[in-house]
Enzyme design. Structure first.
Site, short mmCIF file in Angstrom:
data_model
loop_
_atom_site.label_atom_id
_atom_site.label_comp_id
_atom_site.label_asym_id
_atom_site.label_seq_id
_atom_site.Cartn_x
_atom_site.Cartn_y
_atom_site.Cartn_z
CB CYS A 1 -5.85 0.31 -6.92
SG CYS A 1 -6.17 0.72 -8.65
CD GLU B 1 -4.48 6.77 -3.51
OE1 GLU B 1 -5.54 7.28 -3.07
OE2 GLU B 1 -4.37 5.55 -3.76
#
Length: 273
Positions: free
Chosen positions: A2, A116
């Site tokens: 993350c 992402e």
């Protein structure tokens, strides 16, 4: 992993959702659709209050502002905090930087979802062949399919700056890290028309999302048994998430706005997978 996420929910929404008992309105943060390491973020945690009449020092659920990038209490300096943004669920109980926080200082980091980046198949081949040093990557936004909060499991820590006086407003740092786990290989709850069919197709790691039935146990500082705590780190049920492509503007940390997590048409190039 993350490395970037969106957090636009208002404090008053979070206080009701997480049953917050203490919150300082003057600490309110502006909505942030492009949260990057070292930024200040909201965290839900439980710990006793400092006041002497704090009801026998019972743990109180609080909404606090922390800096993203954990600095262990024993660190000589805060350097390297930007590298401590993630803690792996598989080893968090044993790593020196995280094991004490895992035992007694756990938190929830509320988010809308996380970003992402995926490298297209053709460009990935060029990268592997050494023909292109900076392949273009398509960002995706991953968020709960039902629009609920993405409650990321986190850890927090306090670090004392020895170069400042004890009463200096910056003498203490409050920092945090996001716990990550292996990405789900099952089909997404809502997948894009073209592109990844599972979270693992996007990236092999993902932030660990805690479902509401685990919030109380995760935040309870009285729970310190490593094995019991590790049982809370199992990924959520399959099919809860959706993913969609978003503008490449999110790749620049200077860009920030509600348009960043909005779904765009499928990438113009060939299917990424």
């Amino acid at each position: 992993m993350c490395g970037r996420y969106s957090a636009s929910r208002k404090p008053e929404d979070l206080t009701g959702l997480f049953q917050i008992e203490k919150w300082e309105p003057e600490e309110a943060l502006a909505p942030d659709w492009n949260v990057a390491p070292t930024k200040e973020v909201y965290a839900v945690l439980e710990r006793p209050l400092k006041e002497k009449d704090a009801d026998h020092r019972r743990p109180v659920r609080q909404l606090r502002v922390l800096k993203w990038g954990l600095v262990p209490s024993w660190s000589k300096s805060p350097e390297g905090a930007a590298r401590m943004i993630n803690a792996r669920a598989e080893t968090v109980h044993e790593k020196p930087s995280f094991r004490q926080a895992f035992a007694t200082r756990r938190c929830i980091l509320p988010a809308d979802g996380y970003y992402e980046w995926v490298t297209g198949a053709d460009e990935r081949q060029l990268e592997e062949q050494g023909k292109k040093k900076r392949p273009r990557k398509q960002p995706y936004f991953v968020t709960p399919a039902d629009g609920s909060v993405f409650a990321m499991a986190g850890l927090y820590e306090f670090w004392r700056d020895p170069t400042l006086a004890p009463d200096h407003p910056r003498a203490w740092w409050a920092t945090c890290s996001v716990i990550t786990t292996e990405a789900d290989t099952d089909p997404l709850g809502v997948a894009p028309a073209e592109g990844p069919r599972s979270l693992a197709d996007i990236h092999p790691r993902m932030p660990l999302m805690l479902t509401p039935d685990r919030w109380d146990a995760w935040l309870d500082p009285a729970r310190t048994d490593p094995d019991e705590l590790r049982s809370l780190l199992t990924p959520p049920p399959a099919g809860l998430m959706r993913a969609h492509p978003v503008t490449t503007a999110v790749s620049n940390v200077r860009n920030n706005g509600p348009e960043l997590p909005v779904e765009i048409a499928a990438p113009e190039e060939a299917t990424l997978f």
